[in-house]
Structures are given as C-alpha cells and as structure tokens.
Scaffold this motif. Structure first.
Motif, PDB file in Angstrom:
ATOM      1  N   PHE A   1      -5.493  -3.200  -8.402  1.00 41.86           N
ATOM      2  CA  PHE A   1      -4.435  -2.807  -9.450  1.00 41.86           C
ATOM      3  C   PHE A   1      -4.688  -3.647 -10.873  1.00 41.86           C
ATOM      4  O   PHE A   1      -3.895  -4.261 -11.122  1.00 41.86           O
ATOM      5  CB  PHE A   1      -3.209  -2.989  -8.996  1.00 41.86           C
ATOM      6  CG  PHE A   1      -2.701  -2.508  -7.719  1.00 41.86           C
ATOM      7  CD1 PHE A   1      -2.138  -1.013  -7.799  1.00 41.86           C
ATOM      8  CD2 PHE A   1      -3.040  -2.955  -6.596  1.00 41.86           C
ATOM      9  CE1 PHE A   1      -2.049  -0.378  -6.719  1.00 41.86           C
ATOM     10  CE2 PHE A   1      -2.740  -2.142  -5.367  1.00 41.86           C
ATOM     11  CZ  PHE A   1      -2.126  -0.918  -5.095  1.00 41.86           C
TER      12      PHE A   1
ATOM     13  N   LEU B   1      -1.987  -3.451 -13.694  1.00 40.07           N
ATOM     14  CA  LEU B   1      -0.713  -4.270 -13.688  1.00 40.07           C
ATOM     15  C   LEU B   1      -0.550  -5.217 -14.728  1.00 40.07           C
ATOM     16  O   LEU B   1      -1.433  -6.294 -15.216  1.00 40.07           O
ATOM     17  CB  LEU B   1      -0.547  -4.781 -12.509  1.00 40.07           C
ATOM     18  CG  LEU B   1      -0.121  -4.229 -10.890  1.00 40.07           C
ATOM     19  CD1 LEU B   1       0.096  -4.909 -10.155  1.00 40.07           C
ATOM     20  CD2 LEU B   1       1.457  -3.468 -11.331  1.00 40.07           C
TER      21      LEU B   1
ATOM     22  N   LEU C   1      -2.188   4.980  -7.153  1.00 39.47           N
ATOM     23  CA  LEU C   1      -1.418   4.499  -8.474  1.00 39.47           C
ATOM     24  C   LEU C   1      -2.236   3.313  -8.850  1.00 39.47           C
ATOM     25  O   LEU C   1      -1.895   2.684 -10.041  1.00 39.47           O
ATOM     26  CB  LEU C   1      -0.020   4.119  -8.140  1.00 39.47           C
ATOM     27  CG  LEU C   1       0.846   5.056  -7.371  1.00 39.47           C
ATOM     28  CD1 LEU C   1       2.256   4.534  -7.340  1.00 39.47           C
ATOM     29  CD2 LEU C   1       0.866   6.363  -8.359  1.00 39.47           C
TER      30      LEU C   1
ATOM     31  N   HIS D   1       8.446   6.620 -14.014  1.00 41.80           N
ATOM     32  CA  HIS D   1       9.324   5.671 -13.345  1.00 41.80           C
ATOM     33  C   HIS D   1       9.779   6.075 -12.219  1.00 41.80           C
ATOM     34  O   HIS D   1      10.811   6.971 -12.242  1.00 41.80           O
ATOM     35  CB  HIS D   1      10.386   5.107 -14.639  1.00 41.80           C
ATOM     36  CG  HIS D   1       9.745   4.500 -15.636  1.00 41.80           C
ATOM     37  ND1 HIS D   1       8.920   5.185 -16.565  1.00 41.80           N
ATOM     38  CD2 HIS D   1       9.824   3.236 -16.193  1.00 41.80           C
ATOM     39  CE1 HIS D   1       8.592   4.273 -17.517  1.00 41.80           C
ATOM     40  NE2 HIS D   1       9.063   3.219 -17.404  1.00 41.80           N
TER      41      HIS D   1
ATOM     42  N   TYR E   1       5.908   2.714 -13.577  1.00 41.22           N
ATOM     43  CA  TYR E   1       6.786   1.549 -12.884  1.00 41.22           C
ATOM     44  C   TYR E   1       7.303   2.236 -11.623  1.00 41.22           C
ATOM     45  O   TYR E   1       7.543   3.414 -11.171  1.00 41.22           O
ATOM     46  CB  TYR E   1       8.096   1.563 -13.907  1.00 41.22           C
ATOM     47  CG  TYR E   1       9.339   0.797 -13.414  1.00 41.22           C
ATOM     48  CD1 TYR E   1       9.332  -0.307 -14.061  1.00 41.22           C
ATOM     49  CD2 TYR E   1      10.122   1.341 -12.564  1.00 41.22           C
ATOM     50  CE1 TYR E   1      10.539  -1.274 -13.287  1.00 41.22           C
ATOM     51  CE2 TYR E   1      11.193   0.615 -12.252  1.00 41.22           C
ATOM     52  CZ  TYR E   1      11.225  -0.685 -12.573  1.00 41.22           C
ATOM     53  OH  TYR E   1      12.509  -1.446 -12.322  1.00 41.22           O
ATOM     54  N   LEU E   2       7.099   0.945 -10.643  1.00 35.60           N
ATOM     55  CA  LEU E   2       7.596   1.523  -9.199  1.00 35.60           C
ATOM     56  C   LEU E   2       8.306   0.203  -8.733  1.00 35.60           C
ATOM     57  O   LEU E   2       7.900  -0.720  -8.726  1.00 35.60           O
ATOM     58  CB  LEU E   2       6.436   1.505  -8.381  1.00 35.60           C
ATOM     59  CG  LEU E   2       6.656   1.970  -6.844  1.00 35.60           C
ATOM     60  CD1 LEU E   2       7.547   3.275  -6.559  1.00 35.60           C
ATOM     61  CD2 LEU E   2       5.610   1.999  -6.007  1.00 35.60           C
TER      62      LEU E   2
ATOM     63  N   LEU F   1       5.120  -3.449 -11.161  1.00 31.94           N
ATOM     64  CA  LEU F   1       5.397  -3.133  -9.610  1.00 31.94           C
ATOM     65  C   LEU F   1       6.391  -4.272  -9.100  1.00 31.94           C
ATOM     66  O   LEU F   1       6.170  -5.517  -9.349  1.00 31.94           O
ATOM     67  CB  LEU F   1       3.958  -3.130  -8.867  1.00 31.94           C
ATOM     68  CG  LEU F   1       4.139  -3.310  -7.360  1.00 31.94           C
ATOM     69  CD1 LEU F   1       4.899  -1.834  -6.843  1.00 31.94           C
ATOM     70  CD2 LEU F   1       2.874  -3.326  -6.921  1.00 31.94           C
TER      71      LEU F   1
ATOM     72  N   LEU G   1      -0.618   2.151 -12.713  1.00 33.91           N
ATOM     73  CA  LEU G   1       0.443   1.511 -12.234  1.00 33.91           C
ATOM     74  C   LEU G   1       0.589   0.209 -13.456  1.00 33.91           C
ATOM     75  O   LEU G   1      -0.375  -0.518 -13.444  1.00 33.91           O
ATOM     76  CB  LEU G   1       0.612   0.992 -10.969  1.00 33.91           C
ATOM     77  CG  LEU G   1       2.083   0.408 -10.485  1.00 33.91           C
ATOM     78  CD1 LEU G   1       3.100   1.678 -10.476  1.00 33.91           C
ATOM     79  CD2 LEU G   1       2.002   0.142  -8.844  1.00 33.91           C
TER      80      LEU G   1
ATOM     81  N   LEU H   1       2.502   7.459 -11.891  1.00 33.25           N
ATOM     82  CA  LEU H   1       3.600   6.360 -12.120  1.00 33.25           C
ATOM     83  C   LEU H   1       3.218   5.206 -12.704  1.00 33.25           C
ATOM     84  O   LEU H   1       2.071   4.547 -12.325  1.00 33.25           O
ATOM     85  CB  LEU H   1       3.978   5.986 -10.776  1.00 33.25           C
ATOM     86  CG  LEU H   1       5.055   6.996  -9.932  1.00 33.25           C
ATOM     87  CD1 LEU H   1       5.349   6.469  -8.424  1.00 33.25           C
ATOM     88  CD2 LEU H   1       6.177   7.182 -10.669  1.00 33.25           C
TER      89      LEU H   1
END
Length: 677
Positions: A518, A521, A494, A451, A474-475, A501, A498, A472
């Motif tokens: 991604f 997500l 990521l 995170h 959580y970004l 986001l 990930l 990561l």
C-alpha cells in the motif's frame, strides 16, 4: 450582525506616542489602557479603533480634532456616558460600535449625542444592559440607520414604538435577550431584510407577515408553532432557521416564497396523519384562538394538509435532524424538486423509500443516520433515483441489506457511510448446506466511490474481491473484530488508490498483515489492537500520520529514523502502550526528527519494575540500572572474569615460590644433573 472593522490597506505601520498604530487613514489604539481619546493623532483619520481600553466618558471635546472620522469603535471599554456635543464635529460618522459597555447608566444623555449623527448607517449597542425603553430612546432620531445590533441586552417585550423611526433599516440583531413577546414591532420596517431573534424566549410565531424579509433566525427559542399569514402575496424569505426549538408540527410556511434553506434541527416535530397504531388523522384540524385586546380570532388549520399549499419548489437545503419523525407523508418530497441537501438523521424512521415518483434528481447529500431503518426501499429498474447523489449516510441503523443495484444509478456517488449496521460485503463465501448466500451489500464496480465507512458492521473474514472496480481513497474498517482473521488479499484491489485506512480495534496482531503493497497510504490507524512488535512493513511506507495507541508495544524499531517512514511522517500517536523504560532509544530518536509531532506525548509512559514512569524525566537510579541492563554482555563478562583471573594468577605465583626448593630438588634427583650450589 457583524460589523467589519479595518480598511485592509497594505502599508507600513507608523507608531504614535501612546502606542497607537497607523496604516493609511486607520488608527488602531486597541488595548492601550487609554482612559481618554488621544489628541495627538492625525487630523485626517477616517477610522479610529479604541477597543479594549478604560474610557468612561466621551466628552464634548474628545473628537474635535477628527472631523473626517467615518468609523469609530469603542467596544469593551467602561463607557457610561457620551456627552451631547461629542459628535457635533463628526457629522460624517457612518459606523459606530459601542458594544460591551455600561451605557444604561446615562442612556438619555447618550441618546442626545447620537441624535447628532445624520449619516450614521451602522450602530452596535450589544452588551450594554439596555431595556426596550432605553433602546427606544437611544435610536429615536436615527432614521438613517441600516444596521442595528442590540444583542446581549435585557430586552423582554417589543411593540411598534421601539423601532418606529428606523424606516431605512436593513439588518436587526436581537439575539441573546429575554424577549418573550413581540407585538407588531417590525411592521413599520418596510426595508428590513435580515432579522436575528435567536436565543430568546419566544413561545410561538403566529401570522408571520414580513413579506420583504429575506433571512429570519429564530433558533434557540421555545417556539412550538410557526404559522405564516394566509396570503397569496410573494414572500422574499430565502432562509428560515427554526432549529433548537420545541416545534410540534412542520411549520406552516408562506404559500409563495423564495425559500431555499429551511433549518428545523433539534425540535419535537413529527407527522400525525398516520400514527404507529394505524389510526388516521387525515381529516382532523387544529384551531388557534388569537386574542388581541378585545378582539378574538379563530384560525383553523389542517397541519398536514397545509404543507401542500406551501410552494417549496426553490428549497435546496432541508434539515429535519434530531426530531421525532417516524415517517414522511406521501408526496412530501415531491414538493421539493430543487432539493440538494436533505438531513433526516437522529429521528425515528423505520423505512425510507426511493422511487422515481420523488423528484430528487438534484439531491447531492442524503443523511439518514441514527434512525431505526430496517429497510431501504427502491423501485427495481428506477433509473432516475438519486442520479446526482454524492454523499449517502446510513450509519447507525438496523440495516442488513440494501436494495440490489441501489448504487447503479447514482452515477456521482463518492461517499457512503454504512457504519454500525449489520451488513456484509459481497461476495460472501459459500456455506456448506446452504443454497442461498447470506444477504450482503455489493459495491463492486462503483468507479466514483472514494470514501467508504464500514466501522462496527461485524464484518467477518472477508474474502474474494469486495472492492473490485472501485477507487477507494478512504476506508474505515474499525471495530470489526473478525475482519482481519485472514490475510489482506481481499484488500489488494485498493493498493494503488488507498490513502487513508482505519483498522482500529480489529484484533490485529503483529504477524497478520503486510502493508508493504500500500504505497499510497498517508494516514493509517492501528490503535486498539494487539500489536506486540512494530510491523516492519510500515517502515517502507511514506505515511504522514500513524496511530499506534492502545496496543502492546514494548518498543519501536531502533533504526526507525533511517527509514522512508521517518522522512515522511508528520504526526504519530503512541500513548497507552507498555513501553520498556530501558529500551527508549527509539523515543530519543523520534524527538530529534524535524517536523514530527507527537500530539499525545504527555500521555506516553513506560514501565520499569512494576512502576509507570514518564520517558521524558526518568529518575537517575532508573537510568543507571537501565545502563547496566543494556550494557554489552561480552564486556560485562570480561569485567566480571578479570578479578577471578587475577586472583588465580596471584595464588599460583605464591604457591610456586613456596614450593620452589622442593621442586628443584625433585627435578635434579630425577634428571641426575649436578647442582651448581
């Protein structure tokens, strides 16, 4: 002090006349508008719940049928009197709740009734407008009590006579009264372990000497000083809550205790051995004048030196947030080798130094947010600095750089919050003419980091691979207006890990970002941007939550319900976009999706002819106009052309009939053919 009601037995409920319900030996008559105790219940009832009714008097014969009663609750009635003989046949009653009634009206008669309960263990008298004298009378003969609550009354002063006979008491709740003075009220309670005096008006706690107490809550008072008795006796104290007071100094704690939780949040506390102007108060002492009757006692205390005499080796949680601390005394943290949680947020700290000398090897959470930190110091090569740290919160400070390799030895770091600091991520692009790269924070290779928050850091055009070697999940990159000035190539490291986001308020436009890579997500925040077209790359993702608020979207995809996104989406935020009232097919499609929630659906609006309307109830004239505007153009042209064609055809026919004779003669004369007539 919470009193637990309900046996928790799993059985089918039976219903009595009057609406009461039975499960095993518990009868629940809550909220039945009863004005008296029902007399038709089972005689072997052990627990009777009569809360939220209109009972005013508990008569001598009210409980005659229930000789096996162990727990009785009469909370939230209009009870003003318990007749002296009401409990004569209920000698085995262990738990009695009389909270939120009006027992102050006939407290002396009620006291006579309570005195007939030799086995009573728990009594709740909260919210009955009782004074300290009334309480003293009500509990005078209840020497068997182990738990007592007199919260939310009008008690102002306590002395040794109030609880004199409660020799077995373990828990006492006095919160939300008007107590401003306590004079040896608890000295006779030798078994007392939990004491709650929160939300009162105590100005100080001096010569604290309750060695047997384990939990003390004196939060939300007006306490300026807390001084424990100068003694080498071992205090059993484990939890001390002094939060939300007016403490000026760190409390003078018992020299020997089992304290593991110390809560000092929201006070006016600071350290004064060193002042900002360089003045030293190391040898200055403070004298307390204690007046008790005709005797006067003077206690001399060195407020910063006294800390060192307190054994804090068992302390695990220290919360000093929301104070006025601008530095920590040398060796302050060295007294706390067992510390796991340290909260110093919302203070005035300008520097904080991490070194091997501070035994913070057990620390898992460190919160330094909302200070004035311009520097975070750490010894180079200090291999034992914060080895067990999981969470590090540095948000809202003035940091521009962190010590090199500060995370190298935090082998378990999982969450880092650097939001609202002026930091940049490494690697930084080389600037022509500059020998050294600008300062940056290097998080590459931190495999345990999951995170990371970089909100409001002023990030600009990230490049390279700043997240290489991390996992990561959580970004948060929100409130960085120039972070997405290029493509998302720097974020590709990521793509597989990930899950959440946030790109809120990052000047994102529809043509900037491709999210198709991604695939993992589940939550995406795109609010507060400049999207004019719904990003088509989102349709292939299996998001659970999507935030599109505060953009420039006139519509969503018309076929959104036939995409993988529609099958996985659980919530979507759509408000504050200039939707077109005549292209709301996507809105109707979303309404039909099962399991999809639109939390801000009441705020969603659309525009039509400079008017702002709700898509849930468009006026009929608007609907008709929209149908014309959205009709098939080919059909529209056909409808418009048909009358014209018919008119021309009729006109041609009329002209032909009028000129028929002349036309025939002209043809005959030219072709030389005889006319049959």
């Amino acid at each position: 002090l919470a009193v637990g009601w309900g046996s928790g037995a799993l059985a089918a409920w039976a219903t009595f006349p009057g609406g009461c319900e039975l499960v095993q030996s518990t009868v629940d008559c809550t909220g039945r508008w009863l004005s008296s105790v029902p007399g038709n219940l089972r005689g072997d009832t052990e627990e009777l719940l009569l809360d939220d009714n209109t009972i005013q008097v508990l008569g001598n014969a009210s409980l005659l049928m229930y000789q096996q009663l162990r727990r009785l609750s009469l909370t939230k009635n209009r009870l003003e009197l318990i007749q002296p003989g009401a409990f004569l046949r209920s000698q085995g009653l262990h738990v009695l709740s009389l909270a939120d009634n009006v027992l102050f009206t006939n407290y002396s008669l009620t006291a006579a009734a309570l005195s007939a309960l030799p086995a009573l263990r728990t009594l709740d008298l909260a919210g009955n407008r009782l004074t300290e004298d009334m309480v003293s009378v009500l509990i005078w003969n209840l020497s068997s009590l182990e738990s007592l609550s007199v919260a939310r009354n009008i008690i102002m002063r306590l002395d040794s006579s109030v609880f004199a006979n409660l020799t077995q008491l373990l828990e006492l709740n006095l919160e939300k009264n008007y107590i401003f003075e306590i004079d040896q009220a608890f000295e006779g309670l030798q078994r007392l372990q939990r004491l709650n005096i929160a939300y009162n008006y105590l100005p100080c706690v001096l010569e604290f000497s309750l060695t047997q107490l384990r939990v003390l809550n004196v939060s939300n008072n007006v306490i300026e000083w807390f001084l424990a008795l100068e003694s080498d006796d071992l205090f059993e104290l484990e939890v001390l809550d002094l939060s939300h007071n007016r403490l000026l100094f760190f409390p003078v704690l018992p020299r020997q205790s089992k304290l593991h939780t110390l809560l000092l949040k929201d006070n006016e506390m600071s350290f004064y051995q060193r002042l900002p102007n360089g003045t030293s108060l190391a040898n200055v002492t403070v004298q307390f004048l204690l007046i008790d009757g005709n005797s006067t006692n003077i206690t001399t205390v060195s407020l910063w030196d006294e800390i060192c005499h307190s054994n804090l080796s068992s302390l695990q949680l220290l919360d000093m947030s929301q104070n006025q601390v601008w530095y920590l005394p040398e060796g302050f943290l060295a007294q706390m080798p067992s510390l796991t949680h340290l909260k110093l947020n919302q203070n005035c700290l300008e520097t904080f130094h991490l070194s091997e000398g501070d035994p913070l090897a057990m620390l898992t959470e460190l919160d330094l947010s909302q200070n004035q930190l311009a520097e975070l110091g750490a010894e180079v090569g200090a291999r034992d600095v914060l080895p067990n740290l999981h969470l590090f919160n540095l948000s809202t400070n003035r940091l521009r750089v962190l010590p090199p390799e500060v995370f190298t030895y935090t082998r378990k770091i999982a969450t880092v919050d650097l939001s609202r600091n002026r930091v940049d991520l490494c690697p930084q692009p080389a600037v022509a003419g500059e020998v050294e790269s600008p300062p940056c924070v290097d998080i590459r290779g931190i495999e345990t980091l999951t995170h990371l928050s970089l909100a409001g850091c002023g990030l600009q055009g990230l490049g390279g691979h700043p997240f290489q070697g991390t996992s990561l999940m959580y970004l948060d990159l929100s409130d960085n207006h120039q972070a997405l000035s290029g493509d998302l190539e720097w974020l590709q490291d990521l793509a597989l890990t990930l899950r959440v986001l946030s790109l809120r308020n990052t000047s994102l436009s529809s043509t900037t970002v491709d999210f198709s890579a991604f695939n993992g997500l589940v939550r995406l925040d795109l609010s507060g941007n400049s999207l004019t077209v719904f990003p088509t790359s989102l349709s292939v993702l299996e998001l659970h939550s999507l935030d599109l608020r505060d953009n420039c979207l006139p519509a969503l995809l018309m076929d959104v319900t036939r995409t993988p996104l529609a099958k996985s989406l659980q919530e979507i935020y759509l408000s504050r976009n200039p939707y077109n009232c005549c292209t709301l097919g996507w809105w109707d499609a979303l309404q039909r999706l099962e399991g999809l929630q639109i939390p801000d659906w009441q705020e969603v609006t659309c525009s039509y002819a400079s008017r702002t309307l709700s898509p849930r109830a468009l006026p009929e004239p608007v609907l008709r106009s929209c149908r014309w505007q959205t009709a098939d153009l080919a059909l529209l042209y056909l409808v418009l052309a048909l009358p014209t064609c018919l008119t021309l055809l009729v006109a041609f026919a009329v002209v032909f009939l009028m000129l028929k004779q002349k036309l025939l003669k002209m043809v005959k004369s030219r072709c030389g053919v005889s006319n049959p007539y």
